[in-house]
Design an enzyme around this catalytic site. Structure first.
Site, short mmCIF file in Angstrom:
data_model
loop_
_atom_site.label_atom_id
_atom_site.label_comp_id
_atom_site.label_asym_id
_atom_site.label_seq_id
_atom_site.Cartn_x
_atom_site.Cartn_y
_atom_site.Cartn_z
N ASP A 1 -2.35 4.44 0.33
CA ASP A 1 -0.97 4.54 -0.13
C ASP A 1 -0.39 3.14 -0.25
O ASP A 1 -0.71 2.26 0.54
CB ASP A 1 -0.13 5.44 0.79
CG ASP A 1 -0.16 5.03 2.25
OD1 ASP A 1 0.80 4.36 2.70
OD2 ASP A 1 -1.12 5.37 2.94
N GLU B 1 10.06 9.28 9.16
CA GLU B 1 9.83 8.43 10.33
C GLU B 1 11.09 7.67 10.71
O GLU B 1 11.04 6.74 11.50
CB GLU B 1 8.66 7.47 10.09
CG GLU B 1 8.79 6.65 8.82
CD GLU B 1 7.56 5.79 8.54
OE1 GLU B 1 7.27 4.91 9.37
OE2 GLU B 1 6.90 6.02 7.50
#
Length: 310
Positions: free
Chosen positions: A6, A97
């Site tokens: 990613d 997150e």
């Protein structure tokens, strides 16, 4: 297992052939983060997606969330949808997150439900965030877990994962900066490779069920068509003062099932069909998170949450 990475604009101009030659089969690209400030729309996203497609890689788009309330979640969702609308990712991710308080499963599910028509959705988080801010209702969607330096990932209450981000210190010759390294299971790979089928219009079926209950219990005389038009809204307004603590009906059961799907009610914690104390508290918690009056009264403002969100 299938290997992949990613990336974001922090990796500069990425040569996707290098990614592929290093053994990757998929790349997940950051699209947006929050709704304002630097990085709210990743300047490399469209370039990365286009080049990945040309290289024959499976692609994903992710949103890095900042939200902790419904107003912020809705604005971030719109920013994400607007930015990616001219791309065709094979999977689509909520990267959760951020710093927040308590359980925000309902907010995350609202985001994921609203992107589910585009591509296969996933929720990304680490084990601590998963346990602190989510409950088992999130298992509706596959997990992308970030867990480094272990032989197998900690997946909390999940019974499996779709992607495991096992390192944030990967390096590929010719690609700037560190690259996150991931494994994807065969199950998820086959799912995104076989042609994603968006979920059926579950909300319409839910509204049809509500209309049937309103007709059978309150003689509402509604067309059971799954569209919450003026007649349905008038019927709901008409029972606003009827559904109070102790009231028993299938409409209350319909509400309880919605609250359970959102994560506000736990299975077995309430008496079915009865507007009992656990159900009342769940309604007030829903109202608080959505910025409605927190009195447990089922006004149109609260019904609108149920009628517009699976």
């Amino acid at each position: 297992m299938h290997r992949g990475v990613d990336i974001s604009n922090l990796n500069g101009n990425v040569d996707m052939s290098l990614i592929k030659n290093a053994g990757s089969e998929f790349v997940i690209c950051r699209a947006t983060e929050g709704t304002s400030g630097s990085g709210s729309q990743d300047e490399k996203y469209h370039q990365n997606m286009s080049n990945a497609k040309v290289a024959g890689l499976k692609t994903g788009a992710y949103h890095f969330s900042h939200f902790a309330d419904i107003a912020k979640e809705e604005s971030e969702l719109q920013n994400f949808l607007n930015f990616i609308q001219d791309t065709t990712p094979d999977m689509i991710v909520l990267d959760a997150e951020n710093s927040c308080q308590g359980d925000i499963t309902g907010l995350c599910l609202d985001f994921l439900d609203n992107i589910a028509q585009i591509a296969q959705p996933l929720i990304y988080c680490n084990p601590s965030w998963l346990r602190t801010h989510l409950n088992a209702s999130i298992m509706k969607y596959p997990l992308w877990i970030a867990n480094y330096g272990v032989s197998s990932p900690d997946i909390g209450f999940y019974d499996g994962y779709g992607i495991w981000q096992y390192s944030d210190k990967g390096q590929i010759s010719g690609v700037s900066g560190y690259v996150d390294l991931n494994y994807m299971t065969d199950t998820l790979w086959n799912l995104i490779s076989g042609g994603y089928t968006p979920p059926a219009d579950k909300l319409k079926e839910q509204i049809r069920a509500l209309q049937y209950d309103l007709n059978s219990e309150y003689n509402a005389g509604l067309v059971v068509g799954g569209v919450a038009g003026p007649a349905t809204m008038a019927a709901l307004k008409g029972i606003q003062n009827i559904i109070v603590k102790g009231h028993k009906s299938y409409v209350v059961l319909w509400i309880q099932q919605k609250l359970e799907s959102y994560g506000y009610l736990q299975p077995g914690s309430y008496k079915e069909k009865v507007y009992d104390e656990p159900t009342f508290q769940a309604v007030t918690n829903l109202q608080k998170n959505w910025g409605r009056p927190t009195d447990g009264v089922l006004r149109i403002e609260t019904w609108s949450i149920f009628l517009n969100n699976e």
